[in-house]
Design an enzyme around this catalytic site. Structure first.
Site, mmCIF file in Angstrom:
data_model
loop_
_atom_site.group_PDB
_atom_site.id
_atom_site.type_symbol
_atom_site.label_atom_id
_atom_site.label_comp_id
_atom_site.label_asym_id
_atom_site.label_seq_id
_atom_site.Cartn_x
_atom_site.Cartn_y
_atom_site.Cartn_z
ATOM 1 N N ARG A 122 5.099 4.630 12.332
ATOM 2 C CA ARG A 122 3.745 4.734 12.893
ATOM 3 C C ARG A 122 3.239 3.343 13.291
ATOM 4 N NH1 ARG A 122 0.906 8.308 8.368
ATOM 5 N NH2 ARG A 122 2.469 7.240 7.112
ATOM 6 N N ASN A 139 -8.049 -4.523 4.466
ATOM 7 C CA ASN A 139 -6.998 -4.410 5.484
ATOM 8 C C ASN A 139 -7.284 -5.305 6.686
ATOM 9 O OD1 ASN A 139 -5.181 -2.822 4.192
ATOM 10 N ND2 ASN A 139 -5.809 -0.905 5.132
ATOM 11 N N CYS A 153 -1.753 2.005 8.342
ATOM 12 C CA CYS A 153 -3.075 1.603 7.837
ATOM 13 C C CYS A 153 -3.730 0.477 8.622
ATOM 14 C CB CYS A 153 -2.950 1.182 6.377
ATOM 15 S SG CYS A 153 -2.667 2.592 5.312
HETATM 16 C C1 UDX Z 1 -1.264 -2.089 4.021
HETATM 17 C C2 UDX Z 1 -2.005 -2.854 2.928
HETATM 18 O O1 UDX Z 1 -1.229 -4.000 2.539
HETATM 19 C C3 UDX Z 1 -2.265 -1.953 1.719
HETATM 20 O O2 UDX Z 1 -3.046 -2.646 0.764
HETATM 21 C C4 UDX Z 1 -2.992 -0.706 2.188
HETATM 22 O O3 UDX Z 1 -3.195 0.197 1.106
HETATM 23 C C5 UDX Z 1 -2.221 -0.015 3.291
HETATM 24 O O4 UDX Z 1 -1.982 -0.918 4.363
HETATM 25 P P1 UDX Z 1 1.255 -1.367 4.467
HETATM 26 O O5 UDX Z 1 0.768 -0.702 5.699
HETATM 27 O O6 UDX Z 1 2.203 -0.635 3.597
HETATM 28 O O7 UDX Z 1 0.022 -1.766 3.512
HETATM 29 O O8 UDX Z 1 1.963 -2.709 4.937
HETATM 30 P P2 UDX Z 1 1.825 -4.274 4.655
HETATM 31 O O9 UDX Z 1 2.802 -4.693 3.653
HETATM 32 O O10 UDX Z 1 0.405 -4.650 4.436
HETATM 33 O O11 UDX Z 1 2.298 -4.840 6.079
HETATM 34 C C6 UDX Z 1 1.604 -4.463 7.258
HETATM 35 C C7 UDX Z 1 2.240 -5.056 8.474
HETATM 36 O O12 UDX Z 1 2.022 -6.464 8.503
HETATM 37 C C8 UDX Z 1 3.744 -4.856 8.584
HETATM 38 O O13 UDX Z 1 4.058 -4.484 9.910
HETATM 39 C C9 UDX Z 1 4.325 -6.218 8.253
HETATM 40 O O14 UDX Z 1 5.543 -6.441 8.909
HETATM 41 C C10 UDX Z 1 3.242 -7.130 8.788
HETATM 42 N N1 UDX Z 1 3.205 -8.449 8.119
HETATM 43 C C11 UDX Z 1 2.858 -8.543 6.805
HETATM 44 C C12 UDX Z 1 3.506 -9.604 8.854
HETATM 45 O O15 UDX Z 1 3.807 -9.529 10.050
HETATM 46 N N2 UDX Z 1 3.453 -10.811 8.211
HETATM 47 C C13 UDX Z 1 3.103 -10.947 6.895
HETATM 48 O O16 UDX Z 1 3.047 -12.083 6.401
HETATM 49 C C14 UDX Z 1 2.806 -9.774 6.169
#
Ligand code: UDX
Length: 436
Positions: free
Chosen positions: A323, A203, A256
């Site tokens: 969150r 993460n 997360c």
């Molecule tokens: C994350 C991890 O990806 C996952 O492996 C773990 O189990 C839980 O945490 P998640 O919290 O569902 O998953 O979201 P994710 O898709 O990783 O995106 C996280 C944040 O990053 C979001 O706010 C998203 O908007 C942002 N993001 C993601 C960006 O700003 N740019 C990107 O290129 C990718």
């Protein structure tokens, strides 16, 4: 995870102390939005592969117990293990009457050392059973994404199993082999602590990748004829970098990334090491949300009494989860500046009401949200917001100023329609390529 196991024929019992949650689940109502979850839950309830109960003794009958409780951050960033401890106690207690071996699997994200130094001793004390013989413990971190939970549960990239008991690792691997058969991914067999730290590292790396491209975006914003998206696609073609998690925007949120980053920072500080890179990743993320306010101020001057429309509340599309959402920070800052705020989101409005009450206006649709607004800030890249063209904003807004916080809109088209567009990562003269 529970309903996916049930879908594949396993008998799954979900144990929780929250009566309200159990009642909703029994009615087939998932407690949060997740694509396909409702259908999976309905199937599991119908064929009775999935049941829920508040009776902890039900655990004594299972072959594998997964600990999937929350591990929130405390105010200082330190992880709160109280739910892991109470789940371990419950499992240990129920094992007293068990007549067969049980594999206890820690799925929750926990600090390195938790399985060995917390879960194992608590179960040992409570159960009076013999480790290795009557039960064993494995660390098996979860990597699913919100909004893709069912897909990711059924198609994991890899499976990490940590333990001090090789037979236990084999048992869990065998379970997953039966579950995934032809699509079984690579399994990493390792120590408890490696498995636990892998989750934090994963993460933290994802967050760092996003903060890195956001840092380049902030540099690009100061150089004419630049666009961070062009740079991201180019560096993403380097196989050593890869194309994912290079979308510049207003920053990352969710249940997360922020929590795990803060836990990792706290953990390393307690170990006598200040993880500067992780701290900078976090600080860059804080700056990104602030950027929305700066852009709005550049366009409007003081924000007092201005009307600001916010498109998108969820921390990302396909979820109702708010969150640590960027929207919360942006809205709080706007309210602090004296602006009035209207919001629109396809799924997260009910959650927003719990946070903001009557301090903001909840619009029924985009048109209502941007009607008469002085500035609109696009915070979450929902597909329905992507469909909007410059014209739509000009028609409805008092002064058509748009902050594109997720790079959904074409700067040229918006400019032509008469919208004053601020886009994350686009230099002052726009991004038109001179060689096109
Ligand atoms: C994350 C991890 O990806 C996952 O492996 C773990 O189990 C839980 O945490 P998640 O919290 O569902 O998953 O979201 P994710 O898709 O990783 O995106 C996280 C944040 O990053 C979001 O706010 C998203 O908007 C942002 N993001 C993601 C960006 O700003 N740019 C990107 O290129 C990718």
């Amino acid at each position: 995870m529970a309903v996916c196991f049930a879908k594949h024929g396993y008998k799954v019992v979900g144990i929780d102390t929250d009566q309200h949650l159990l009642a909703k689940l029994r009615e087939g109502q998932p407690p949060f939005h997740e694509p396909n979850l409702q259908g999976y839950l309905a199937d599991g309830l119908k064929n009775k592969n999935f049941t829920v109960t508040d009776d902890p003794s039900m655990n004594s009958m299972s072959d594998i117990a997964f600990i999937t409780v929350g591990t929130p951050s405390q105010a200082n960033g330190q992880i709160d293990l109280s739910y892991v401890v109470s789940a371990s106690k419950m499992i240990g207690h129920s094992l007293r009457s068990a007549r067969h071996y049980q594999l206890v699997v820690v799925k929750s994200t926990v600090a390195p050392g938790t399985a060995r130094n917390v879960v194992k001793p608590v179960i040992d004390r409570e159960s009076n059973k013999a480790y290795n013989l009557d039960y064993s413990v494995c660390s098996n971190p979860e990597f699913l994404r919100e909004g893709r939970a069912i897909y990711d549960s059924e198609n994991p990239d890899r499976i990490i199993i940590g333990s001090d008991d090789h037979a236990a690792i084999e048992r869990l691997e065998k379970f997953y082999q039966t579950l995934y058969s032809n699509t079984m991914p690579t399994v990493i067999r390792t120590t408890f602590e490696n498995a636990e730290l892998t989750k934090y590292a994963n993460n933290a790396f994802l967050a760092t990748k996003v903060s890195f491209i956001n840092c380049i975006a902030s540099i690009a914003e100061r150089i004419p004829h630049t666009d961070v998206n062009s740079i991201a696609s180019a560096i993403g073609l380097d196989a050593r970098i890869g194309p994912h998690f290079l979308n510049a925007g207003l920053g990352w949120g969710g249940s997360c990334l922020p929590k795990d980053l803060h836990s990792l920072l706290n953990l390393s500080e307690n170990l006598g090491y200040r993880a500067e890179l992780i701290a900078a990743t976090d600080e860059t993320n804080r700056q990104q949300a602030e950027k929305a306010v700066e852009f709005a101020k550049q366009a409007l001057g003081a924000l007092a009494d201005k009307r600001v429309a916010i498109l998108g509340l969820a921390f990302k599309p396909e979820t109702d989860d708010m969150r640590e959402a960027v929207s919360v920070r942006v809205i709080n800052r706007m309210l602090g500046e004296g602006a009035s705020v209207s919001v629109s989101d396809p799924l997260a409005t009910e959650n927003a009401k719990r946070i903001f009450g009557d301090r903001i206006t909840y619009a029924a649709n985009v048109d209502e949200c941007i009607e008469g607004a002085d500035c609109c800030i696009l915070v979450t890249e929902w597909p329905e917001f992507k469909k909007l063209n410059g014209e739509a904003f000009v028609r409805k807004m008092r002064t058509p100023t748009v902050v594109d916080g997720r790079r959904l809109y074409d700067p040229k088209e918006f400019k032509k329609a008469g919208v004053k567009l601020f886009a994350v990562g686009v230099g002052p003269e726009g991004s038109e390529s001179e060689n096109r």
